[in-house]
Design a protein around this motif. Sequence first.
Motif, PDB file in Angstrom:
ATOM      1  N   ALA A  41       0.825  -1.206   0.000  1.00  0.00           N
ATOM      2  CA  ALA A  41       0.000   0.000   0.000  1.00  0.00           C
ATOM      3  C   ALA A  41       0.860   1.257   0.000  1.00  0.00           C
ATOM      4  O   ALA A  41       0.584   2.217  -0.738  1.00  0.00           O
ATOM      5  N   GLN A  42       1.921   1.263   0.825  1.00  0.00           N
ATOM      6  CA  GLN A  42       2.779   2.441   0.900  1.00  0.00           C
ATOM      7  C   GLN A  42       3.509   2.671  -0.418  1.00  0.00           C
ATOM      8  O   GLN A  42       3.576   3.802  -0.918  1.00  0.00           O
ATOM      9  N   MET A  43       4.063   1.611  -1.005  1.00  0.00           N
ATOM     10  CA  MET A  43       4.784   1.744  -2.262  1.00  0.00           C
ATOM     11  C   MET A  43       3.840   2.160  -3.394  1.00  0.00           C
ATOM     12  O   MET A  43       4.189   2.983  -4.243  1.00  0.00           O
ATOM     13  N   ALA A  44       2.638   1.599  -3.410  1.00  0.00           N
ATOM     14  CA  ALA A  44       1.678   1.941  -4.453  1.00  0.00           C
ATOM     15  C   ALA A  44       1.281   3.411  -4.368  1.00  0.00           C
ATOM     16  O   ALA A  44       1.148   4.098  -5.392  1.00  0.00           O
ATOM     17  N   GLN A  45       1.072   3.901  -3.154  1.00  0.00           N
ATOM     18  CA  GLN A  45       0.689   5.297  -2.966  1.00  0.00           C
ATOM     19  C   GLN A  45       1.775   6.234  -3.482  1.00  0.00           C
ATOM     20  O   GLN A  45       1.491   7.223  -4.179  1.00  0.00           O
ATOM     21  N   VAL A  46       3.024   5.924  -3.166  1.00  0.00           N
ATOM     22  CA  VAL A  46       4.123   6.782  -3.603  1.00  0.00           C
ATOM     23  C   VAL A  46       4.301   6.705  -5.120  1.00  0.00           C
ATOM     24  O   VAL A  46       4.543   7.720  -5.777  1.00  0.00           O
ATOM     25  N   ALA A  47       4.180   5.494  -5.683  1.00  0.00           N
ATOM     26  CA  ALA A  47       4.298   5.344  -7.135  1.00  0.00           C
ATOM     27  C   ALA A  47       3.205   6.141  -7.853  1.00  0.00           C
ATOM     28  O   ALA A  47       3.467   6.789  -8.874  1.00  0.00           O
ATOM     29  N   GLU A  48       1.996   6.116  -7.309  1.00  0.00           N
ATOM     30  CA  GLU A  48       0.899   6.881  -7.913  1.00  0.00           C
ATOM     31  C   GLU A  48       1.194   8.375  -7.872  1.00  0.00           C
ATOM     32  O   GLU A  48       0.993   9.096  -8.860  1.00  0.00           O
ATOM     33  N   ARG A  49       1.681   8.854  -6.719  1.00  0.00           N
ATOM     34  CA  ARG A  49       1.992  10.274  -6.575  1.00  0.00           C
ATOM     35  C   ARG A  49       3.120  10.681  -7.523  1.00  0.00           C
ATOM     36  O   ARG A  49       3.069  11.740  -8.154  1.00  0.00           O
ATOM     37  N   ALA A  50       4.145   9.840  -7.636  1.00  0.00           N
ATOM     38  CA  ALA A  50       5.268  10.156  -8.516  1.00  0.00           C
ATOM     39  C   ALA A  50       4.829  10.169  -9.975  1.00  0.00           C
ATOM     40  O   ALA A  50       5.250  11.043 -10.755  1.00  0.00           O
ATOM     41  N   ALA A  51       3.987   9.226 -10.355  1.00  0.00           N
ATOM     42  CA  ALA A  51       3.500   9.187 -11.733  1.00  0.00           C
ATOM     43  C   ALA A  51       2.659  10.421 -12.048  1.00  0.00           C
ATOM     44  O   ALA A  51       2.778  11.017 -13.127  1.00  0.00           O
ATOM     45  N   PHE A  52       1.820  10.817 -11.095  1.00  0.00           N
ATOM     46  CA  PHE A  52       0.975  12.001 -11.303  1.00  0.00           C
ATOM     47  C   PHE A  52       1.831  13.244 -11.498  1.00  0.00           C
ATOM     48  O   PHE A  52       1.528  14.109 -12.313  1.00  0.00           O
ATOM     49  N   GLY A  53       2.937  13.315 -10.749  1.00  0.00           N
ATOM     50  CA  GLY A  53       3.840  14.448 -10.896  1.00  0.00           C
ATOM     51  C   GLY A  53       4.491  14.504 -12.265  1.00  0.00           C
ATOM     52  O   GLY A  53       4.957  15.562 -12.691  1.00  0.00           O
ATOM     53  N   CYS A  54       4.551  13.361 -12.952  1.00  0.00           N
ATOM     54  CA  CYS A  54       5.128  13.309 -14.307  1.00  0.00           C
ATOM     55  C   CYS A  54       4.062  13.423 -15.389  1.00  0.00           C
ATOM     56  O   CYS A  54       4.356  13.241 -16.578  1.00  0.00           O
ATOM     57  N   GLY A  55       2.819  13.709 -14.974  1.00  0.00           N
ATOM     58  CA  GLY A  55       1.743  13.856 -15.946  1.00  0.00           C
ATOM     59  C   GLY A  55       1.065  12.558 -16.312  1.00  0.00           C
ATOM     60  O   GLY A  55       0.330  12.498 -17.311  1.00  0.00           O
ATOM     61  N   TYR A  56       1.272  11.517 -15.535  1.00  0.00           N
ATOM     62  CA  TYR A  56       0.658  10.218 -15.802  1.00  0.00           C
ATOM     63  C   TYR A  56      -0.343   9.862 -14.705  1.00  0.00           C
ATOM     64  O   TYR A  56      -0.164  10.231 -13.542  1.00  0.00           O
ATOM     65  N   THR A  57      -1.382   9.163 -15.088  1.00  0.00           N
ATOM     66  CA  THR A  57      -2.302   8.586 -14.114  1.00  0.00           C
ATOM     67  C   THR A  57      -1.983   7.097 -13.975  1.00  0.00           C
ATOM     68  O   THR A  57      -1.232   6.536 -14.780  1.00  0.00           O
ATOM     69  N   THR A  58      -2.520   6.467 -12.948  1.00  0.00           N
ATOM     70  CA  THR A  58      -2.228   5.053 -12.706  1.00  0.00           C
ATOM     71  C   THR A  58      -3.499   4.219 -12.702  1.00  0.00           C
ATOM     72  O   THR A  58      -4.556   4.674 -12.258  1.00  0.00           O
ATOM     73  N   MET A  59      -3.371   3.022 -13.200  1.00  0.00           N
ATOM     74  CA  MET A  59      -4.469   2.059 -13.188  1.00  0.00           C
ATOM     75  C   MET A  59      -4.007   0.852 -12.383  1.00  0.00           C
ATOM     76  O   MET A  59      -3.031   0.195 -12.744  1.00  0.00           O
ATOM     77  N   PHE A  60      -4.686   0.583 -11.267  1.00  0.00           N
ATOM     78  CA  PHE A  60      -4.254  -0.470 -10.354  1.00  0.00           C
ATOM     79  C   PHE A  60      -5.008  -1.778 -10.614  1.00  0.00           C
ATOM     80  O   PHE A  60      -6.196  -1.778 -10.939  1.00  0.00           O
ATOM     81  N   CYS A  61      -4.272  -2.869 -10.420  1.00  0.00           N
ATOM     82  CA  CYS A  61      -4.871  -4.201 -10.469  1.00  0.00           C
ATOM     83  C   CYS A  61      -4.379  -4.966  -9.250  1.00  0.00           C
ATOM     84  O   CYS A  61      -3.195  -5.280  -9.149  1.00  0.00           O
ATOM     85  N   ASN A  62      -5.263  -5.239  -8.319  1.00  0.00           N
ATOM     86  CA  ASN A  62      -4.906  -5.938  -7.079  1.00  0.00           C
ATOM     87  C   ASN A  62      -5.020  -7.439  -7.321  1.00  0.00           C
ATOM     88  O   ASN A  62      -6.109  -7.994  -7.392  1.00  0.00           O
ATOM     89  N   ILE A  63      -3.860  -8.117  -7.456  1.00  0.00           N
ATOM     90  CA  ILE A  63      -3.888  -9.521  -7.860  1.00  0.00           C
ATOM     91  C   ILE A  63      -4.005 -10.474  -6.675  1.00  0.00           C
ATOM     92  O   ILE A  63      -4.204 -11.671  -6.867  1.00  0.00           O
ATOM     93  N   GLU A  64      -3.854  -9.977  -5.444  1.00  0.00           N
ATOM     94  CA  GLU A  64      -4.033 -10.773  -4.235  1.00  0.00           C
ATOM     95  C   GLU A  64      -3.179 -12.034  -4.236  1.00  0.00           C
ATOM     96  O   GLU A  64      -3.579 -13.072  -3.706  1.00  0.00           O
ATOM     97  N   GLY A  65      -2.002 -11.957  -4.852  1.00  0.00           N
ATOM     98  CA  GLY A  65      -1.089 -13.087  -4.851  1.00  0.00           C
ATOM     99  C   GLY A  65      -1.466 -14.218  -5.789  1.00  0.00           C
ATOM    100  O   GLY A  65      -0.814 -15.264  -5.791  1.00  0.00           O
TER     101      GLY A  65
END
Length: 379
Positions: free
Chosen positions: A87-111
């Motif tokens: 969760a922490q890594m995903a949140q930071v990756a989303e924020r970093a991508a947004f700062g570069c002009g990108y949005t993120t699409m998540f897929c929770n694979i649950e292992g």
Amino acid sequence: MTATRARRRRERKAPTIVDVAAAAGVSKSTVSNVVRGVEVSEATRARVVRAIERLNYKPNAIARQFVKQRTTILGVLVGDLSNPYYAQMAQVAERAAFGCGYTTMFCNIEGEENIAVAGVEALLEHRVAGIVFLAFISKTSQLEDALKRAALPIVFLAFMSKTSRLEDALKGAAVPIVFLGLSEQWGDSVGPQDTQGGRLATEHLLALGHARIAYVRTPLVERSGDRARCAGYRAAMRKAGRTAMTPLQWEPGAESVRAGRAVAELAAALGAPDGPTALFVSNDIGAIAMIETCETLGFDVPGKISIVGFDDIALAGLHRISLTTVAQSLDFQAERAVALLMERIENPHIEPRHESVPVELKVRDSTGPPPRRSAAARR
């Protein structure tokens, strides 16, 4: 009444590039050039910009992406969003991508590997610009084939279990690759100094007076990182003149533990006369689960046994947990991974980069001196 409604519909209609061209007195292609940043005369650009502002024209991002055959979306496959690490890594990756002009699409694979394959296929259908793997999964032929067909940048964050077949598939795909947490010579990588972290954790326990220290493997750490952390533990024990114990393999929450081929009850392994007085657990989630299990079994932490983790997730610093741990900068690694991915998207042919992130020990309340043995135990 009909004419009024028609006028209102026209007023509500979003302005188009044709409207902007007419208002600025230029062609549609000129407006398109201004929007895309293509060089035009300053006077023409000023007229077009004024028309855009007056009409409140919004360029059609989807149309532009269709022309480029690439979206401004990054796909993210997450192992389990209920896991604080993910969760922490995903949140930071989303924020970093947004700062570069990108949005993120998540897929929770649950292992689940089958969900991972379906997730990759779904992301490819949406023409994502790149994929971030934040998941610990083994590779199946289906997933390898999906990655091979991807032909787009991929970044792995720490938890990918890689096989030679996967390596061949990714090499054969001729796609930009960034690894986070894995060290590869044929792709970019960013990861913590796992061996140094193992040394820091073990040296801390040795300094407290512990001699019987065990390394505990959990299934949540990528294989090469786990080996490096264990190697750091062994190096510190060897330097101190102590004998490294056989690593313990433990599933968080389980009442049994494996040491080599032997399986024993956890309570018996910890309570044995030659049992460990301190545990270095391969990651924080496992260390926190070990604290809970030990206390449930009657082993006070740190009075009876000391525990050190690795990662420094947010939960580790909570007062009720107060876990001593090796801290790696999860935020920095996620930000760097996205940055490398952006560079790889724009320039797929740049030379591979390998970045090693320093770690540090954070001492809290889960470690202390070993318990004093009774005279009978000493004899």
